[in-house]
Design an enzyme around this catalytic site. Structure first.
Site, PDB file in Angstrom:
ATOM      1  N   LYS A  84      -5.027  -2.988  -4.365  1.00 22.52           N
ATOM      2  CA  LYS A  84      -6.073  -3.157  -3.349  1.00 22.52           C
ATOM      3  C   LYS A  84      -5.600  -4.163  -2.303  1.00 22.52           C
ATOM      4  CE  LYS A  84     -11.084  -4.024  -2.945  1.00 22.52           C
ATOM      5  NZ  LYS A  84     -12.294  -4.514  -3.634  1.00 22.52           N
ATOM      6  N   SER A 159     -16.484  -1.734  -2.428  1.00 23.50           N
ATOM      7  CA  SER A 159     -15.419  -1.809  -1.444  1.00 23.50           C
ATOM      8  C   SER A 159     -14.120  -1.150  -1.897  1.00 23.50           C
ATOM      9  CB  SER A 159     -15.127  -3.272  -1.113  1.00 23.50           C
ATOM     10  OG  SER A 159     -14.575  -3.940  -2.239  1.00 23.50           O
ATOM     11  N   SER A 183     -17.768  -3.580  -6.704  1.00 24.08           N
ATOM     12  CA  SER A 183     -16.695  -2.937  -5.932  1.00 24.08           C
ATOM     13  C   SER A 183     -15.634  -2.227  -6.767  1.00 24.08           C
ATOM     14  CB  SER A 183     -16.016  -3.955  -5.017  1.00 24.08           C
ATOM     15  OG  SER A 183     -16.858  -4.264  -3.946  1.00 24.08           O
TER      16      SER A 183
END
Lengths: 512, 515
Positions: A84, A159, A183
């Site tokens: 990420k 996210s 997330s």
């Protein structure tokens, strides 16, 4: 051990690890297969912000060399991974989905990234995310949204929608995530993948660009519970660079995933998570999963957590407060974007800071900075930040008394299946409500996991079930998750992702 | 230099007849730990700019702080030495404000949970009386980077072309020590302020927690001053009941002498404004060492809001009772008691001791005595020329002597040369001049300058005879018993001998010949 599929990108990480260990395949082959897949489909999915083919292959070659030389390697050595974009990677851009960090190349690795490198996982690239992890859809990424492989017009969650869509579109067998309010778990739920938010402090935060320090937690993402456990074991553990890191060994997550045993466990269904606002199909798949757990030998009871009602409100005071301070460092003085204000001859540092922050931050980030700045202001602090901390303590109490009665708690992960891109962009409250079931775990610091529970009848899209355990008892997530997963896969007749539509590979190749 | 409008000031004595001053001092002390407050970077002063930095103290995205245990220990020791309570549980807090020399745009500090609170320090004043300074708190925080403003006239940010920032200082552990309002000092307020900072410096030096070099910024003082109407004796109930006036905060007053001057100046300035019917603007003021005045800095309004909240990246500091007790065991002898012990060891009068303390020469004398000099000689030499010159340079004696390479060993050696009879006092002074001029050790200087008492009694006797013969009237007085008159003759003998004679011996000879 199952036979490896001919298309290596369809294999599990555990399967790849076995094949790599036995010498049946090389890391270079596996890594190349995924790089090819990225070229073929990422034009449609847009999971990656940055792909590092050369770096990944170099790492793969190095692992292959070390294995040939007879070195003892970690369980996942040679299995490629997507990281990420909120984690710093030395020599690789790290933008957090924000313009303000465009072009920034960190001089250091996050501890998690260091652990990945040491364990021999080639890093394929950096995955898309809502700007600074603020959002539930990736639509707040400054670089455009990622798409849900189940339906490209829909959101892949957020996210960590880059990481979830990477897994669901077979562009990597593993990915890292961070979970501040859901997330990792909500993107897993809407893409039929698996994600764990470990106990707060279970995985180092050093090198994670902070959203809300007291809520942020990095964790593993995979397509199976065992894969996720294997990655959890690599990422976790004490880090002296993170004061909030737990000084204890990683819980026995892999053992728990392999044992997949829920017999005799007491499972609590959280009364407050699952009523109004939950889509019928999501609810139905959840109820079936609970029944299945009962069949597997668990005892199921209903548990009430009355203060969860206030979790969202408390969360949206604590998170913006901490974020407003954490994001103050983006001021154009030392790194990242720098914007000269219009029509100012010799701008002061302050004017440059203001112009840069105005141009570099997106609307959701600005919204939360303003919210947090307000909540921390003298005169409002007690009413907002102070009250929110009290609610936080009450929520922790709810968990504590629930865990007096049960070993784990369960709920639907998200109230709905993936919504359409653009549907909630103009309605922040509707977007925030997506995390209603996942937020309590962050406020209390307890671990949580989402695994697929099936497809909702009304839209045929994935739904997820969330499992929550007491702090430091992360292994319980894997016991329950793996047992339920096995029963569900058995019922489905194969992995749920086999039912996802094929992505138009040829079209993507043309577009590339 | 641009001209700064000079404020009106009232004569100090008149100000004191009309007003009662109240002070509050905030002293920042840089700890001399090997590494910074929240990372492993070195803390050495004077390194190449931005050479002692890492992701943590540069505030790079993702970096996290880890508390320096050594700094916490130092903070607790300082708290204990200031007779403070030590918090059983306290947290760091973020102080949020934007400034380019602050890498994270918040300072990791402590807010409502300081590590040490509610203490006091007894300060001895020049007349031997004691003033008790109440300590509000001592808390831990990190230093900021250092801005260098290039171009412009004043070296301040205003009018500069551009600024450079050195982050070597960012993250160096700081302890901020805050007094309660210091009341009742009356006209002695400036002296009390200076004495407090001096006593604090002495204490911190004894604790060995900081370099406490004000000129290098490792100890910095902000002086808050306010005035209220004078209604009676400074310590009278009526006077203490008068509400405090509006204060100004004079920043970075960085020498003992300046502390005294700045407080005195602000009192006179406030007095002029208040006496003219004006009101004091609550603001920070800059102290100008060269002109001895303060000028307006930034206005401190209520709008300034640091949005403090507990630092979520750090865990609370919770020293156990055992830890605190163990640290209490490491405290040095309190400087006040130590002074009394040394005074008795050295046989100094109260006045002599106070001179030594005021000159900041206690340690120098202690070391000189340890090197073999008598206590009386050590005091005489240090408080003589070196002290005078240090004063003239506006430096403290320790810094001044260190700058010139004059050591306690040198002074002890000089004393040895006198005691052995090789040098007389005036020759020893010349030797000291030579040492101060960098000509080498006392023996080397004496050798090089050919300074040595003439031990040849024949030459001295001849000179005595010559002087007696040339001064028959003086000789007659001595014969009549006026021994004091011998002084005039001794002077002439020394002149004859070009100073290289033992005056005592000359006196003996003169008296022997005339009685």
């Amino acid at each position: 051990m199952t036979d490896l599929p001919t298309d290596l990108t369809r294999a599990t990480a555990a399967g790849l690890a076995d094949a790599l260990a036995s010498g049946a395949i090389s890391s270079v082959e596996v890594t190349q297969a995924h790089l090819d897949r990225i070229v073929a489909v990422d034009g449609q999915v847009h999971s990656y912000l940055h792909v590092d083919g050369a770096g990944a292959l170099a790492q793969a070659r190095s692992v292959d060399d070390r294995r040939r030389a007879g070195e003892t390697l970690g369980a996942l050595a040679g299995v490629p991974i997507a990281v990420k974009d909120v984690m710093t990677t030395k020599g690789l851009p790290t933008t957090c989905g924000s313009r303000i960090l465009e072009g920034w190349v960190p001089p250091y690795d996050a501890t998690v990234v260091t652990k990945l490198r040491q364990a021999g996982l080639p890093i394929l690239g950096k995955t898309n995310m809502d700007e600074f992890a603020m959002g539930s859809s990736t639509e707040h990424s400054a670089y455009g949204p990622s798409h849900n492989p189940w339906d490209l017009d829909r959101i892949p969650g957020g996210s960590g929608g880059g990481s979830s869509s990477v897994l669901a579109s077979f562009q990597a067998p593993l990915a890292t995530g961070t979970d501040t309010g859901g997330s990792i778990r909500q993107p897993a739920a809407v893409t039929a993948t698996v994600g764990t938010k470990p106990t707060y402090g279970g995985v180092s935060r050093y090198g994670l660009v902070a959203l809300a320090s007291s809520l942020d937690q990095a964790g593993p993402c995979g397509r199976t519970v065992l894969d996720t456990a294997l990655l959890h074991a690599v990422m976790g553990g004490h880090d002296p660079m993170d004061s909030t890191s737990i000084d204890a060994p990683v819980p026995p997550v892999v053992e728990a995933a392999r044992a997949a045993d829920v017999r005799g466990m007491r499972i609590g269904v959280v009364k407050e998570l699952g009523g109004e606002g939950y889509q019928p199909g999501v609810r139905a798949r959840f109820d079936e999963s609970v029944a299945l757990l009962q069949e597997l030998g668990a005892e199921v009871v209903e548990v009430s957590c009355p203060n969860f009602e206030y979790a969202l409100a408390a969360y949206y005071l604590i998170l913006p407060s901490e974020a407003s301070s954490n994001l103050a460092k983006f001021d154009a003085m030392r790194y990242g974007m720098r914007v000269q204000p219009d029509g100012v001859d010799a701008p002061s540092a302050e004017q440059v800071m203001a112009a840069t922050r105005d141009a570099g931050f997106g609307p959701e980030v600005k919204r939360r900075i303003i919210l947090g700045t307000y909540a921390l202001s003298s005169g409002y602090y007690d009413a907002y930040y102070g009250s929110a901390q009290k609610v936080r303590a009450l929520i922790a109490q709810d968990f504590a008394s629930a865990y007096d009665k049960v070993d784990v708690l369960v709920s639907p992960t998200a109230p709905t299946t993936a919504f359409k891109l653009g549907d909630k962009l103009e309605d922040p409250m509707a977007m925030y409500l997506n995390d209603i079931a996942t937020i309590p775990a962050n406020l209390a610091g307890v671990p949580g996991m989402s695994i697929p529970s099936g497809l909702a009848d009304e839209d045929g899209l994935p739904a997820g079930i969330q499992i929550l355990a007491p702090a430091t008892k992360d292994e319980r997530l894997y016991s329950v998750g793996a047992a339920l997963e096995a029963a569900l896969v058995d019922r489905w007749g194969g992995p749920i992702l086999d039912r996802a539509p094929e992505l138009g590979v040829a079209a993507a190749a043309k577009g590339a | 230099m641009t001209t700064v409008a000079t404020d009106a000031v009232m004569d100090y004595d008149e100000a004191m007849r009309k007003f009662d001053p109240v002070m509050g001092l905030e002293v920042h002390v840089e700890l001399h730990t090997a590494t910074k407050m929240f990372c492993g970077c070195p803390t050495e002063f004077g390194a190449e700019p931005n050479s002692q930095v890492c992701p943590v103290c540069l505030g790079l995205p993702g970096a996290l702080p880890v508390v320096n245990e050594k700094a916490v220990e130092s903070a607790i020791r300082i708290g204990l030495a200031l007779n403070c309570e030590i918090a059983e549980w306290c947290r760091f807090a973020r102080k949020n404000y934007f400034y380019p020399d602050m890498p994270k745009n918040f300072q990791t500090s402590q807010y409502d949970e300081p590590i040490a609170f509610e203490g006091h320090l007894d300060v001895e004043l020049e007349d031997g009386s004691t003033y008790r300074v109440e300590i509000e708190r001592a808390h831990m925080e990190e230093d900021t980077g250092k801005s260098l403003h290039i171009g412009g006239a004043t070296g301040r940010i205003h009018g500069a072309d551009h600024s450079l920032v050195d982050y070597n200082r960012a993250g160096i552990p700081l302890i901020e020590i805050v007094t309660k309002p210091m009341v009742g000092a009356g006209e002695r307020a400036p002296e009390v302020a200076k004495a407090y900072v001096s006593a604090l410096r002495e204490l911190l030096r004894a604790l060995d927690v900081s370099d406490v070099k004000m000129e290098q910024g490792s100890m910095r003082c902000d002086a808050n001053v306010s005035l209220r109407p004078h209604v009676g004796d400074p310590l009278s109930e009526e006077q203490l009941a008068v509400p405090l006036g509006t204060r100004t905060e004079t920043k970075n007053v960085n020498s003992l002498r300046s502390v005294e001057r700045a407080v005195r100046y602000e009192i006179s300035r406030h007095a002029a404004i208040l006496d003219g019917g004006g009101s004091i603007l609550q603001e920070t003021r800059h102290w100008h060492e060269d002109t001895g005045i303060t000028t307006s800095g930034r206005v401190k309004s209520d709008a300034e809001d640091y949005r403090y909240f507990p630092e979520p990246d750090l865990v609370p500091v919770a020293p156990t009772r055992e830890t605190v007790d163990a640290l209490r065991g490491t405290l040095p002898e309190p400087p006040g008691l130590r002074r009394k012990r040394l005074q008795s060891d050295w046989g100094y009068s109260d006045l002599e001791m106070r001179d030594v303390v005021n000159a900041g020469a206690v340690e120098l004398i202690e070391e000189t005595v340890a090197a073999g000099a008598s206590a009386a000689a050590a005091r005489k030499w240090w408080l003589g020329e070196p002290s005078r010159r240090a004063n003239a340079e506006g430096q403290d004696i320790v810094t001044y002597a260190a700058g010139l390479g004059l050591t306690p060993a040198h002074v002890a050696e000089l004393d040895g040369l006198v005691a052995s009879g090789r040098l007389n006092d005036s020759m020893a002074r010349q030797v000291l001049d030579g040492v101060l001029a960098g000509e080498g050790t006392p023996t080397a200087v004496a050798d090089a300058r050919g300074l040595e008492l003439v031990q040849d009694d024949g030459a001295l006797e001849a000179a005595v005879d010559k002087v007696i013969e040339a001064n028959p009237d003086v000789a007659a007085k001595i014969r009549d018993g006026k021994v004091a008159a011998a002084g005039a003759l001794i002077g002439q003998v020394m002149k004859e001998m070009k100073g290289q004679a033992d005056a005592g011996k000359a006196r003996e000879l003169i008296l022997a010949k005339l009685q």
